[in-house]
Write an enzyme that holds these catalytic residues in place. Structure first.
Site, PDB file in Angstrom:
ATOM      1  N   GLU A   1       0.822  -1.203   0.000  1.00 22.88           N
ATOM      2  CA  GLU A   1       0.000   0.000   0.000  1.00 22.88           C
ATOM      3  C   GLU A   1       0.865   1.267   0.000  1.00 22.88           C
ATOM      4  OE1 GLU A   1      -4.295  -0.362   1.817  1.00 22.88           O
ATOM      5  OE2 GLU A   1      -3.069   0.760   3.206  1.00 22.88           O
TER       6      GLU A   1
ATOM      7  N   HIS B   1       6.547 -27.265  -1.385  1.00 18.48           N
ATOM      8  CA  HIS B   1       5.804 -28.311  -2.099  1.00 18.48           C
ATOM      9  C   HIS B   1       4.686 -27.706  -2.939  1.00 18.48           C
ATOM     10  CE1 HIS B   1       7.884 -31.450   0.246  1.00 18.48           C
ATOM     11  NE2 HIS B   1       8.000 -30.442   1.095  1.00 18.48           N
TER      12      HIS B   1
ATOM     13  N   LYS C   1     -13.857   1.442  -3.249  1.00 19.99           N
ATOM     14  CA  LYS C   1     -14.867   1.840  -2.258  1.00 19.99           C
ATOM     15  C   LYS C   1     -15.947   2.676  -2.938  1.00 19.99           C
ATOM     16  CE  LYS C   1     -11.816   2.202   1.770  1.00 19.99           C
ATOM     17  NZ  LYS C   1     -11.200   3.111   2.721  1.00 19.99           N
TER      18      LYS C   1
HETATM   19  O1  PA5 Z   1      -3.094   1.799   5.910  1.00 16.40           O
HETATM   20  C1  PA5 Z   1      -4.181   2.316   5.740  1.00 16.40           C
HETATM   21  O2  PA5 Z   1      -4.364   3.543   5.869  1.00 16.40           O
HETATM   22  C2  PA5 Z   1      -5.402   1.482   5.374  1.00 16.40           C
HETATM   23  O3  PA5 Z   1      -5.067   0.153   5.161  1.00 16.40           O
HETATM   24  C3  PA5 Z   1      -6.424   1.568   6.493  1.00 16.40           C
HETATM   25  O4  PA5 Z   1      -5.845   1.107   7.687  1.00 16.40           O
HETATM   26  C4  PA5 Z   1      -7.692   0.740   6.178  1.00 16.40           C
HETATM   27  O5  PA5 Z   1      -8.242   1.125   4.941  1.00 16.40           O
HETATM   28  C5  PA5 Z   1      -8.737   0.928   7.284  1.00 16.40           C
HETATM   29  O6  PA5 Z   1      -9.052   2.272   7.445  1.00 16.40           O
HETATM   30  P1  PA5 Z   1      -9.768   2.815   8.723  1.00 16.40           P
HETATM   31  O7  PA5 Z   1      -8.885   2.609   9.909  1.00 16.40           O
HETATM   32  O8  PA5 Z   1     -10.008   4.263   8.440  1.00 16.40           O
HETATM   33  O9  PA5 Z   1     -11.052   2.061   8.888  1.00 16.40           O
END
Ligand code: PA5
Length: 426
Positions: free
Chosen positions: A279, A300, A414
């Site tokens: 990410e 394996h 989203k």
């Molecule tokens: O690293 C990040 O910012 C994302 O992976 C968020 O943690 C994830 O989308 C969850 O978001 P939130 O904590 O706002 O629910």
């Protein structure tokens, strides 16, 4: 603390040009001047965390242990993976290890079957809930919380409010309003710490402490890492060297990094690492694709591809030097299974040999490699490891000229879901 080896030469990796780029990144990081620098709250968090905050975490965890046989932690992505990684890495394989509270997770996917069975599993047990969402509006955890909130209210009536703890932004999002309206205890996710960098905030610490693990040791390990990796010395700074080597390999066409382990309890450390690097780096048509395998199981299955498939992979082994428990192969009378040649070897030693054999086979197959070795798996070493990867990831993303701290791509799916479900405003 973390030993790093690399199958190539660091002299090739650390050219003068690369060192200059790394120096600029270092200075920007510590002067908080690079892209996304308003999300650098995690950088000195271990050394600046307030004792009152740590006391409050521990006190709340003690209350949870007192009142709850099960703590349901609701969250997804960075609001889930740090705690899940820590609990999986630190817990024994087959028991709660004498811990009072079992921590279960929800809201990290949308399986009706999972949630229905979780609610059934909770019946007859004392339950508390910790709902975690920095934005306070992520659909998966919000949906799960809708069900769990009702479940808690049906079971505990007005007292449900004393069994629900919210971890979210100080002001923004639906969750903070719900918390205020219902009088839930609240922990704040610092504004300048993004989800995948938040394991050392209440996001990770509360569930980890509630499960009975030492968060002060975890933070001591993180602080140790903060100190170890803050000096700019590419000759000794392992976090910089790991970032530099993976970037070098990327520029040579090795665009997938496979993290390989030999201890199944590291499975969620791998998932956490994949989220952190995937990410942070996968943007603007760039980034190393982070993948993972668990050996010897995957020798394996995926081992075949690593050995012989497309040559765009490099491997990074995450190894633990000392195992907490072990077994030694004993001599059998008839040697019917023909394993007496292994007598006297511990399973940890066997795994080490497996690592050596695998590593040299994959190297011969054209897979460059790094290995990262930690002393043992406990709270201290895990805290160090989490911080190591976080700081290294920042260097790595900046080497690609990418902002490590945003995730614009995550928003696209989203918005599509909201449109398909006709959410007002979309
Ligand atoms: O690293 C990040 O910012 C994302 O992976 C968020 O943690 C994830 O989308 C969850 O978001 P939130 O904590 O706002 O629910």
């Amino acid at each position: 603390m973390i030993e790093l080896t690399y199958s190539g030469s660091f002299e090739t990796v650390l050219t003068d040009e690369k060192k200059a780029a790394l120096k600029e990144i270092h200075d920007n990081l510590y002067n908080k001047e690079g892209r996304g620098s308003d999300f650098l709250g995690w950088l000195d968090w271990p050394s600046t965390v307030q004792p009152e905050f740590m006391e409050r975490i521990q006190k709340t965890a003690d209350v949870i242990q007192e009142k709850a046989e099960v703590l349901v932690v609701i969250g997804i992505g960075g609001s889930y993976l740090g705690a899940k990684a820590a609990l999986t890495a630190l817990s024994p394989y087959f028991s709660k290890g004498g811990k009072k509270t079992e921590v279960l997770f929800a809201g990290h996917q949308v399986s009706g079957e999972y949630l229905k069975q979780l609610l059934t599993h909770l019946d007859g047990k004392e339950v508390m809930v910790n709902v975690i969402s920095k934005s306070g509006k992520t659909t998966e955890p919000a949906l799960a919380f809708r069900f769990l909130k009702k479940y808690m209210e049906d079971r505990y009536g007005d007292a449900a409010a004393e069994r629900i703890i919210v971890t979210t932004d100080a002001e923004k999002g639906a969750l903070v309003n719900l918390a205020i309206e219902n009088g839930y205890e609240r922990f704040v996710v610092p504004e300048d710490v993004g989800g995948r960098y938040s394991v050392f905030t209440a996001v990770g610490l509360l569930p980890i402490a509630a499960a009975g693990f030492s968060v002060s040791q975890l933070m001591a390990g993180a602080k140790d890492a903060e100190e170890a990796y803050q000096a700019f010395d590419p000759e000794t700074n392992t976090a910089i060297r790991y970032a530099a080597a993976r970037h070098y390999l990327y520029t040579e066409g090795y665009t997938t990094e496979v993290m390989a382990t030999f201890e199944p309890k590291l499975a969620y450390v791998q998932e956490w690492w994949k989220q952190l690097f995937g990410e942070s780096e996968g943007k603007e048509g760039k980034g190393i694709f982070p993948a993972s395998v668990s050996f010897t199981t995957d020798l394996h299955s995926m081992g075949q591809y690593i050995q012989d498939g497309i040559r765009n992979l490099f491997e990074s082994f995450l190894l633990i030097k000392e195992s907490n428990e072990d077994l030694t192969v004993f001599e059998a009378e008839n040697d019917g299974d023909e394993l007496n040649y292994l007598a006297g070897i511990s399973l940890q030693e066997f795994n080490h040999v497996a690592y050596k054999g695998t590593s040299s086979a994959h190297l011969d197959g054209g897979v460059p490699q790094m290995s990262l070795t930690i002393e043992k798996m406990d709270e201290f070493h895990l805290g160090h490891l989490f911080y190591f990867y976080m700081i290294s990831c920042a260097y790595s993303a900046y080497l690609l000229d990418i902002n490590p701290f945003d995730q614009p791509g995550v928003e696209d799916y989203k918005n599509n879901i909201f449109k398909l479900l006709e959410k007002p405003g979309y």
